[in-house]
Design a protein around this motif. Structure first.
Motif, PDB file in Angstrom:
ATOM      1  N   ILE A  31       0.825  -1.201   0.000  1.00 36.00           N
ATOM      2  CA  ILE A  31       0.000   0.000   0.000  1.00 36.00           C
ATOM      3  C   ILE A  31       0.862   1.256   0.000  1.00 36.00           C
ATOM      4  O   ILE A  31       1.925   1.297   0.621  1.00 36.00           O
ATOM      5  N   ASN A  32       0.416   2.262  -0.740  1.00 33.38           N
ATOM      6  CA  ASN A  32       1.001   3.598  -0.679  1.00 33.38           C
ATOM      7  C   ASN A  32       0.307   4.318   0.479  1.00 33.38           C
ATOM      8  O   ASN A  32      -0.857   4.663   0.379  1.00 33.38           O
ATOM      9  N   PRO A  50      -2.675  11.283   3.811  1.00 35.58           N
ATOM     10  CA  PRO A  50      -2.962   9.869   3.590  1.00 35.58           C
ATOM     11  C   PRO A  50      -3.241   9.578   2.130  1.00 35.58           C
ATOM     12  O   PRO A  50      -3.868  10.377   1.429  1.00 35.58           O
ATOM     13  N   ALA A  51      -2.760   8.436   1.663  1.00 35.56           N
ATOM     14  CA  ALA A  51      -2.956   8.030   0.267  1.00 35.56           C
ATOM     15  C   ALA A  51      -3.896   6.828   0.224  1.00 35.56           C
ATOM     16  O   ALA A  51      -5.099   6.974   0.129  1.00 35.56           O
ATOM     17  N   GLY A  52      -3.346   5.618   0.312  1.00 33.61           N
ATOM     18  CA  GLY A  52      -4.177   4.417   0.315  1.00 33.61           C
ATOM     19  C   GLY A  52      -4.442   3.885  -1.077  1.00 33.61           C
ATOM     20  O   GLY A  52      -3.807   4.262  -2.059  1.00 33.61           O
ATOM     21  N   GLY A  53      -5.410   2.985  -1.158  1.00 36.21           N
ATOM     22  CA  GLY A  53      -5.744   2.344  -2.424  1.00 36.21           C
ATOM     23  C   GLY A  53      -5.273   0.910  -2.480  1.00 36.21           C
ATOM     24  O   GLY A  53      -4.708   0.374  -1.514  1.00 36.21           O
ATOM     25  N   ALA A  54      -5.477   0.285  -3.611  1.00 39.98           N
ATOM     26  CA  ALA A  54      -5.100  -1.119  -3.805  1.00 39.98           C
ATOM     27  C   ALA A  54      -3.586  -1.251  -3.934  1.00 39.98           C
ATOM     28  O   ALA A  54      -2.888  -0.266  -4.189  1.00 39.98           O
ATOM     29  N   PRO A  55      -3.064  -2.468  -3.773  1.00 46.43           N
ATOM     30  CA  PRO A  55      -1.611  -2.662  -3.910  1.00 46.43           C
ATOM     31  C   PRO A  55      -1.054  -2.181  -5.242  1.00 46.43           C
ATOM     32  O   PRO A  55       0.063  -1.670  -5.304  1.00 46.43           O
ATOM     33  N   ASP A  56      -1.832  -2.307  -6.322  1.00 45.41           N
ATOM     34  CA  ASP A  56      -1.297  -1.920  -7.625  1.00 45.41           C
ATOM     35  C   ASP A  56      -1.121  -0.409  -7.763  1.00 45.41           C
ATOM     36  O   ASP A  56      -0.397   0.051  -8.651  1.00 45.41           O
ATOM     37  N   VAL A  57      -1.753   0.373  -6.882  1.00 51.39           N
ATOM     38  CA  VAL A  57      -1.522   1.820  -6.886  1.00 51.39           C
ATOM     39  C   VAL A  57      -0.059   2.100  -6.547  1.00 51.39           C
ATOM     40  O   VAL A  57       0.607   2.905  -7.207  1.00 51.39           O
ATOM     41  N   ALA A 116       2.368  -0.158  -6.767  1.00 45.13           N
ATOM     42  CA  ALA A 116       3.199  -0.792  -7.797  1.00 45.13           C
ATOM     43  C   ALA A 116       3.375   0.139  -8.998  1.00 45.13           C
ATOM     44  O   ALA A 116       4.487   0.298  -9.517  1.00 45.13           O
ATOM     45  N   ARG A 117       2.283   0.779  -9.432  1.00 43.81           N
ATOM     46  CA  ARG A 117       2.368   1.690 -10.584  1.00 43.81           C
ATOM     47  C   ARG A 117       3.177   2.939 -10.231  1.00 43.81           C
ATOM     48  O   ARG A 117       3.936   3.451 -11.057  1.00 43.81           O
ATOM     49  N   LEU A 118       3.002   3.438  -9.005  1.00 45.11           N
ATOM     50  CA  LEU A 118       3.761   4.603  -8.556  1.00 45.11           C
ATOM     51  C   LEU A 118       5.252   4.299  -8.567  1.00 45.11           C
ATOM     52  O   LEU A 118       6.072   5.104  -9.034  1.00 45.11           O
ATOM     53  N   ASN A 119       5.610   3.128  -8.078  1.00 42.13           N
ATOM     54  CA  ASN A 119       7.007   2.710  -8.051  1.00 42.13           C
ATOM     55  C   ASN A 119       7.575   2.599  -9.467  1.00 42.13           C
ATOM     56  O   ASN A 119       8.687   3.061  -9.751  1.00 42.13           O
ATOM     57  N   GLN A 120       6.793   2.009 -10.369  1.00 44.03           N
ATOM     58  CA  GLN A 120       7.234   1.865 -11.766  1.00 44.03           C
ATOM     59  C   GLN A 120       7.404   3.221 -12.446  1.00 44.03           C
ATOM     60  O   GLN A 120       8.386   3.458 -13.149  1.00 44.03           O
ATOM     61  N   ARG A 121       6.428   4.114 -12.211  1.00 45.71           N
ATOM     62  CA  ARG A 121       6.499   5.436 -12.838  1.00 45.71           C
ATOM     63  C   ARG A 121       7.688   6.227 -12.306  1.00 45.71           C
ATOM     64  O   ARG A 121       8.417   6.872 -13.072  1.00 45.71           O
TER      65      ARG A 121
END
Length: 330
Positions: free
Chosen positions: A125-126, A299-306, A308-313
């Protein structure tokens, strides 16, 4: 082998395999033992304090001890690598700010000292974002009270310095990116952490500093420091009066700070989902929102892929900036 005997043997092997499964696969996670959250920085800083806040709240929800294990060193690489090599059973997690993504690039890590930023972890999670702000000492800045005025003064020959909490940090990256975009050369003065950089800009030993908002909030209302710009793409609700670099004409210069939880690659999806759900609920607690604001975090939150995409970007965008600007921690 007779058919009945084969069936009996198969049933026995299946029962043995089931009994050997880890507790988490039997729905008992995290009953087996405490959960350890690794923080790749020393105790006492923002990252450590925020991690302890989440650990306390998570422990209450999962009815299990959640322990903080500080493993500082090498720009976070020591702790990050430790988690990347840990058993993927849900009992070792990493809480980290975004230098997790860029440390292998700026530290020039190799071999056993490095880790796989994109493929070696499961995003959980972010948890929060922390806008970066450029602040200045008004006495050191003289007549320049805004960033455009300071840039103009630098182009006219004024010597300007900026502090960061370390070479290769997001604050260093945004500082050098601004230099390039504005056509100036604010001199970089790296420190070992946010605290010392803040102390020296307040004392006037350096002219400006890129920091997180929470680290300087107490000085902004007193006139000891003045805010000049926000590094995010949009203004922060924590300091809505401060313009962004984008607004000031540097449309491509966008650098922020964030933090989040990762688990070792291969951690069961059910465990990741459980942790994500608990942490999303924690992020909605008014007490948590209030305490995060003290650190200049939202606070951010969201699904795990949020995450994952942030890390990739960030790996792609910041990686390009690091290469183009020649950023290095060496």
């Amino acid at each position: 082998m007779p058919t009945i005997r084969r069936h009996v043997l198969a049933a026995a092997l299946a029962a043995s395999a089931l009994s050997a499964l880890p507790a988490l696969a039997q729905g008992d996670y995290p009953a087996a033992k405490p959960v350890t959250v690794v923080v790749s920085y020393p105790p006492g800083g923002d990252t450590d304090a925020i991690a302890r806040l989440f650990a306390e709240k998570l422990g209450q929800r999962i009815k299990q001890s959640v322990i903080i294990d500080n493993r500082p060193g090498a720009g976070g690489a020591i702790g990050n690598g430790h988690v990347g090599r840990a058993a993927p059973d849900g009992y070792t997690l990493l809480f980290t700010p975004n230098p997790f993504t860029t440390a292998p690039m700026v530290m020039k890590l190799s071999g056993a000292a490095s880790y796989d930023v994109l493929g070696g972890y499961e995003a959980v999670i972010n948890t929060a974002t922390q806008p970066l702000v450029l602040v200045g000492n008004p006495a050191a800045l003289g007549d320049a009270k805004t960033l455009p005025q300071l840039v103009a003064a630098a182009k006219a020959g004024k010597s300007v310095s900026y502090a960061s909490p370390g070479a290769g940090s997001p604050m260093h990256i945004v500082g050098e990116w601004l230099n390039k975009a504005a056509g100036v050369k604010f001199s970089h003065v790296p420190y070992r952490g946010v605290g010392p950089s803040v102390n020296d800009v307040v004392a006037g030993h350096v002219d400006t500093a890129w920091v997180t908002i929470g680290a300087v909030r107490q000085y902004l209302g007193t006139g000891k420091l003045i805010p000049l710009a926000i590094g995010d793409a949009q203004r922060s609700r924590l300091a809505p009066e401060v313009p962004t670099l984008v607004e000031l004409g540097y449309k491509d210069v966008v650098v922020g700070a964030w933090n989040g939880f990762f688990a070792p690659k291969g951690t069961p999806a059910a465990v990741v989902k459980l942790l994500n759900e608990h942490l999303n609920a924690i992020l909605k607690e008014p007490e948590v929102v209030e305490k995060l604001a003290v650190f200049g975090a939202l606070p951010a939150g969201g699904a795990p892929d949020v995450l994952a995409r942030l890390n990739q970007r960030e790996y792609a965008v910041m990686g390009k900036a690091i290469r183009d600007l020649g950023i290095s921690a060496e």
